[in-house]
Design a protein around this motif. Structure first.
Motif, PDB file in Angstrom:
ATOM      1  N   GLN A  54       0.830  -1.207   0.000  1.00 12.69           N
ATOM      2  CA  GLN A  54       0.000   0.000   0.000  1.00 12.69           C
ATOM      3  C   GLN A  54       0.868   1.262   0.000  1.00 12.69           C
ATOM      4  OE1 GLN A  54      -2.298   1.101   3.385  1.00 12.69           O
ATOM      5  NE2 GLN A  54      -2.896   2.920   2.254  1.00 12.69           N
ATOM      6  N   LEU A  55       1.930   1.267   0.802  1.00 16.26           N
ATOM      7  CA  LEU A  55       2.826   2.420   0.841  1.00 16.26           C
ATOM      8  C   LEU A  55       3.543   2.611  -0.497  1.00 16.26           C
ATOM      9  CD1 LEU A  55       4.246   1.978   4.430  1.00 16.26           C
ATOM     10  CD2 LEU A  55       2.751   3.813   3.632  1.00 16.26           C
ATOM     11  N   ARG A  56       3.904   1.490  -1.154  1.00 19.56           N
ATOM     12  CA  ARG A  56       4.553   1.564  -2.467  1.00 19.56           C
ATOM     13  C   ARG A  56       3.620   2.221  -3.485  1.00 19.56           C
ATOM     14  NH1 ARG A  56       5.619  -3.853  -3.762  1.00 19.56           N
ATOM     15  NH2 ARG A  56       3.467  -3.906  -4.439  1.00 19.56           N
ATOM     16  N   ASP A  57       2.339   1.856  -3.463  1.00 26.10           N
ATOM     17  CA  ASP A  57       1.378   2.459  -4.389  1.00 26.10           C
ATOM     18  C   ASP A  57       1.245   3.961  -4.133  1.00 26.10           C
ATOM     19  OD1 ASP A  57       0.978  -0.049  -5.466  1.00 26.10           O
ATOM     20  OD2 ASP A  57      -0.884  -0.426  -4.358  1.00 26.10           O
ATOM     21  N   ASP A  58       1.210   4.353  -2.867  1.00 28.41           N
ATOM     22  CA  ASP A  58       1.130   5.780  -2.531  1.00 28.41           C
ATOM     23  C   ASP A  58       2.376   6.529  -3.005  1.00 28.41           C
ATOM     24  OD1 ASP A  58      -1.267   5.163  -1.327  1.00 28.41           O
ATOM     25  OD2 ASP A  58      -0.480   5.263   0.732  1.00 28.41           O
ATOM     26  N   LEU A  59       3.537   5.924  -2.816  1.00 28.40           N
ATOM     27  CA  LEU A  59       4.792   6.556  -3.235  1.00 28.40           C
ATOM     28  C   LEU A  59       4.877   6.687  -4.754  1.00 28.40           C
ATOM     29  CD1 LEU A  59       7.285   4.841  -0.797  1.00 28.40           C
ATOM     30  CD2 LEU A  59       6.805   7.285  -0.926  1.00 28.40           C
ATOM     31  N   ARG A  60       4.443   5.652  -5.461  1.00 30.67           N
ATOM     32  CA  ARG A  60       4.505   5.702  -6.925  1.00 30.67           C
ATOM     33  C   ARG A  60       3.606   6.776  -7.501  1.00 30.67           C
ATOM     34  NH1 ARG A  60       4.899  -0.696  -8.474  1.00 30.67           N
ATOM     35  NH2 ARG A  60       7.114  -0.897  -7.986  1.00 30.67           N
ATOM     36  N   ALA A  61       2.511   7.077  -6.810  1.00 35.34           N
ATOM     37  CA  ALA A  61       1.587   8.110  -7.296  1.00 35.34           C
ATOM     38  C   ALA A  61       2.252   9.479  -7.329  1.00 35.34           C
ATOM     39  CB  ALA A  61       0.342   8.145  -6.420  1.00 35.34           C
ATOM     40  N   SER A  62       3.191   9.719  -6.434  1.00 40.16           N
ATOM     41  CA  SER A  62       3.839  11.034  -6.377  1.00 40.16           C
ATOM     42  C   SER A  62       5.311  10.983  -6.783  1.00 40.16           C
ATOM     43  CB  SER A  62       3.738  11.586  -4.953  1.00 40.16           C
ATOM     44  OG  SER A  62       4.491  10.785  -4.065  1.00 40.16           O
ATOM     45  N   GLU A  63       5.747   9.878  -7.372  1.00 44.03           N
ATOM     46  CA  GLU A  63       7.177   9.706  -7.655  1.00 44.03           C
ATOM     47  C   GLU A  63       7.717  10.698  -8.680  1.00 44.03           C
ATOM     48  OE1 GLU A  63      10.497   6.276  -7.860  1.00 44.03           O
ATOM     49  OE2 GLU A  63       8.438   5.692  -8.264  1.00 44.03           O
ATOM     50  N   TYR A  64       6.936  11.008  -9.705  1.00 41.24           N
ATOM     51  CA  TYR A  64       7.439  11.933 -10.723  1.00 41.24           C
ATOM     52  C   TYR A  64       7.713  13.311 -10.113  1.00 41.24           C
ATOM     53  CZ  TYR A  64       7.892  14.782 -14.873  1.00 41.24           C
ATOM     54  OH  TYR A  64       8.367  15.658 -15.816  1.00 41.24           O
ATOM     55  N   GLN A  65       6.789  13.805  -9.305  1.00 38.73           N
ATOM     56  CA  GLN A  65       6.976  15.124  -8.694  1.00 38.73           C
ATOM     57  C   GLN A  65       8.171  15.127  -7.736  1.00 38.73           C
ATOM     58  OE1 GLN A  65       3.921  13.562  -8.653  1.00 38.73           O
ATOM     59  NE2 GLN A  65       2.947  14.775 -10.259  1.00 38.73           N
ATOM     60  N   ARG A  66       8.315  14.061  -6.967  1.00 41.86           N
ATOM     61  CA  ARG A  66       9.445  13.976  -6.032  1.00 41.86           C
ATOM     62  C   ARG A  66      10.771  13.889  -6.777  1.00 41.86           C
ATOM     63  NH1 ARG A  66       9.567   9.578  -3.295  1.00 41.86           N
ATOM     64  NH2 ARG A  66       7.994   8.448  -4.436  1.00 41.86           N
ATOM     65  N   ALA A  67      10.812  13.093  -7.862  1.00 41.24           N
ATOM     66  CA  ALA A  67      12.036  12.978  -8.666  1.00 41.24           C
ATOM     67  C   ALA A  67      12.376  14.316  -9.311  1.00 41.24           C
ATOM     68  CB  ALA A  67      11.859  11.905  -9.744  1.00 41.24           C
ATOM     69  N   GLN A  68      11.355  15.006  -9.769  1.00 41.23           N
ATOM     70  CA  GLN A  68      11.580  16.312 -10.394  1.00 41.23           C
ATOM     71  C   GLN A  68      12.180  17.292  -9.384  1.00 41.23           C
ATOM     72  OE1 GLN A  68       7.996  18.255 -11.776  1.00 41.23           O
ATOM     73  NE2 GLN A  68       9.047  18.839 -13.675  1.00 41.23           N
ATOM     74  N   GLU A  69      11.713  17.280  -8.160  1.00 44.05           N
ATOM     75  CA  GLU A  69      12.236  18.185  -7.123  1.00 44.05           C
ATOM     76  C   GLU A  69      13.686  17.836  -6.766  1.00 44.05           C
ATOM     77  OE1 GLU A  69      12.429  21.387  -4.849  1.00 44.05           O
ATOM     78  OE2 GLU A  69      10.737  20.883  -6.148  1.00 44.05           O
ATOM     79  N   VAL A  70      13.985  16.547  -6.633  1.00 46.17           N
ATOM     80  CA  VAL A  70      15.364  16.118  -6.342  1.00 46.17           C
ATOM     81  C   VAL A  70      16.286  16.508  -7.491  1.00 46.17           C
ATOM     82  CG1 VAL A  70      16.835  14.076  -6.058  1.00 46.17           C
ATOM     83  CG2 VAL A  70      14.699  14.252  -4.783  1.00 46.17           C
ATOM     84  N   TRP A  71      15.827  16.288  -8.716  1.00 47.61           N
ATOM     85  CA  TRP A  71      16.628  16.626  -9.900  1.00 47.61           C
ATOM     86  C   TRP A  71      16.866  18.137  -9.984  1.00 47.61           C
ATOM     87  CZ3 TRP A  71      15.034  19.469 -14.217  1.00 47.61           C
ATOM     88  CH2 TRP A  71      15.953  19.499 -15.270  1.00 47.61           C
ATOM     89  N   ARG A  72      15.840  18.944  -9.720  1.00 48.33           N
ATOM     90  CA  ARG A  72      15.986  20.410  -9.768  1.00 48.33           C
ATOM     91  C   ARG A  72      17.006  20.909  -8.753  1.00 48.33           C
ATOM     92  NH1 ARG A  72       9.857  22.196 -10.497  1.00 48.33           N
ATOM     93  NH2 ARG A  72       9.819  22.139 -12.747  1.00 48.33           N
ATOM     94  N   LYS A  73      16.988  20.331  -7.556  1.00 51.08           N
ATOM     95  CA  LYS A  73      17.949  20.757  -6.535  1.00 51.08           C
ATOM     96  C   LYS A  73      19.374  20.447  -6.951  1.00 51.08           C
ATOM     97  CE  LYS A  73      15.180  20.451  -2.333  1.00 51.08           C
ATOM     98  NZ  LYS A  73      14.989  19.707  -1.079  1.00 51.08           N
ATOM     99  N   ARG A  74      19.569  19.323  -7.633  1.00 49.98           N
ATOM    100  CA  ARG A  74      20.920  18.896  -7.981  1.00 49.98           C
ATOM    101  C   ARG A  74      21.400  19.480  -9.316  1.00 49.98           C
ATOM    102  NH1 ARG A  74      24.612  15.115  -5.725  1.00 49.98           N
ATOM    103  NH2 ARG A  74      26.273  14.949  -7.234  1.00 49.98           N
ATOM    104  N   TYR A  75      20.551  19.438 -10.335  1.00 53.14           N
ATOM    105  CA  TYR A  75      20.978  19.831 -11.682  1.00 53.14           C
ATOM    106  C   TYR A  75      20.211  21.031 -12.207  1.00 53.14           C
ATOM    107  CZ  TYR A  75      23.360  15.359 -11.574  1.00 53.14           C
ATOM    108  OH  TYR A  75      24.166  14.320 -11.219  1.00 53.14           O
ATOM    109  N   GLY A  76      18.908  20.897 -12.360  1.00 58.32           N
ATOM    110  CA  GLY A  76      18.087  22.002 -12.832  1.00 58.32           C
ATOM    111  C   GLY A  76      18.134  22.280 -14.317  1.00 58.32           C
ATOM    112  N   VAL A  77      19.077  21.685 -15.039  1.00 52.72           N
ATOM    113  CA  VAL A  77      19.227  21.904 -16.478  1.00 52.72           C
ATOM    114  C   VAL A  77      19.187  20.544 -17.162  1.00 52.72           C
ATOM    115  CG1 VAL A  77      20.754  22.789 -18.277  1.00 52.72           C
ATOM    116  CG2 VAL A  77      20.627  23.948 -16.070  1.00 52.72           C
ATOM    117  N   LYS A  78      18.380  20.456 -18.239  1.00 51.67           N
ATOM    118  CA  LYS A  78      18.294  19.187 -18.990  1.00 51.67           C
ATOM    119  C   LYS A  78      19.667  18.806 -19.529  1.00 51.67           C
ATOM    120  CE  LYS A  78      13.727  18.663 -19.048  1.00 51.67           C
ATOM    121  NZ  LYS A  78      12.966  17.515 -18.701  1.00 51.67           N
ATOM    122  N   PRO A  79      19.942  17.514 -19.622  1.00 53.09           N
ATOM    123  CA  PRO A  79      21.257  17.083 -20.113  1.00 53.09           C
ATOM    124  C   PRO A  79      21.482  17.505 -21.570  1.00 53.09           C
ATOM    125  CG  PRO A  79      19.785  15.212 -19.827  1.00 53.09           C
ATOM    126  CD  PRO A  79      19.080  16.398 -19.274  1.00 53.09           C
ATOM    127  N   ALA A  80      22.703  17.966 -21.853  1.00 57.55           N
ATOM    128  CA  ALA A  80      23.046  18.450 -23.191  1.00 57.55           C
ATOM    129  C   ALA A  80      23.506  17.313 -24.105  1.00 57.55           C
ATOM    130  CB  ALA A  80      24.143  19.510 -23.101  1.00 57.55           C
TER     131      ALA A  80
END
Length: 178
Positions: free
Chosen positions: A120-146
């Motif tokens: 059940q927790l995995r299903d809840d996490l997967r529902a918001s995974e894209y937004q969480r990954a996007q936030e982690v990626w923005r903090k670290r890189y913020g620019v699409k790979p060239a």
């Protein structure tokens, strides 16, 4: 001055039948010092939530016998101090902003959380995974790979955090920002 019956004060009380050991037991096994197992467990649980097996491992050095721990843990569960469900939610809350579903689920299983609760927790996490990954990626890189090398570097970073590959491809591969 000589005291009663001709004896001096220094001789009085020297014929004790018990050895003067300063109140410490010297023969046999020494009495355990410090708080009881239950008091230690409540102390740990007052700081943060623990899984049952994790708390048992922390109490192990203080128990004379391993069979003493299970009754203490049973009593704590009955009284509401120890809850695997609360532990699971606490762990998810602490990790979700930095890690993906795969890594959190693996840690829940490692701590002995029941499989139906993990699902059940995995299903809840997967529902918001894209937004969480996007936030982690923005903090670290913020620019699409060239180029491919930069893509691989960013993808490895997100995969190491436990984010799903389809989420990583969607995040790094799409040109539009969702």
């Amino acid at each position: 001055m000589i005291g009663r019956s001709g004896s001096s004060w220094s001789q009085r009380g020297s014929d004790k039948s018990e050895p003067d050991d300063g109140g410490f037991e010297t023969l046999g096994k020494p009495k355990p010092r410090g708080p009881s197992l239950k008091a230690r467990a409540v102390g740990y649980l007052s700081r943060r939530e623990y899984a049952r097996n994790e708390l048992a491992r922390k109490l192990q050095p203080y128990a004379e016998d391993a069979s003493e721990i299970d009754p203490v843990l049973d009593a704590l569960e009955k009284e509401g101090w120890l809850s695997t469900e609360r532990f699971a939610h606490s762990l998810v809350h602490r990790r979700a902003s930095r890690q993906g579903a795969a890594r959190i689920v693996q840690e829940l299983r490692q701590h002995g959380v029941a499989e139906d609760q993990v699902a059940q927790l995995r299903d809840d996490l997967r529902a918001s995974e894209y937004q969480r990954a996007q936030e982690v990626w923005r903090k670290r890189y913020g620019v699409k790979p060239a180029d491919r090398a930069e893509y691989a570097k960013q993808a490895r970073f997100l995969a190491g955090r436990g984010f799903a590959h389809e989420v990583i491809r969607r995040l790094l591969g799409d040109e539009r920002d969702d």
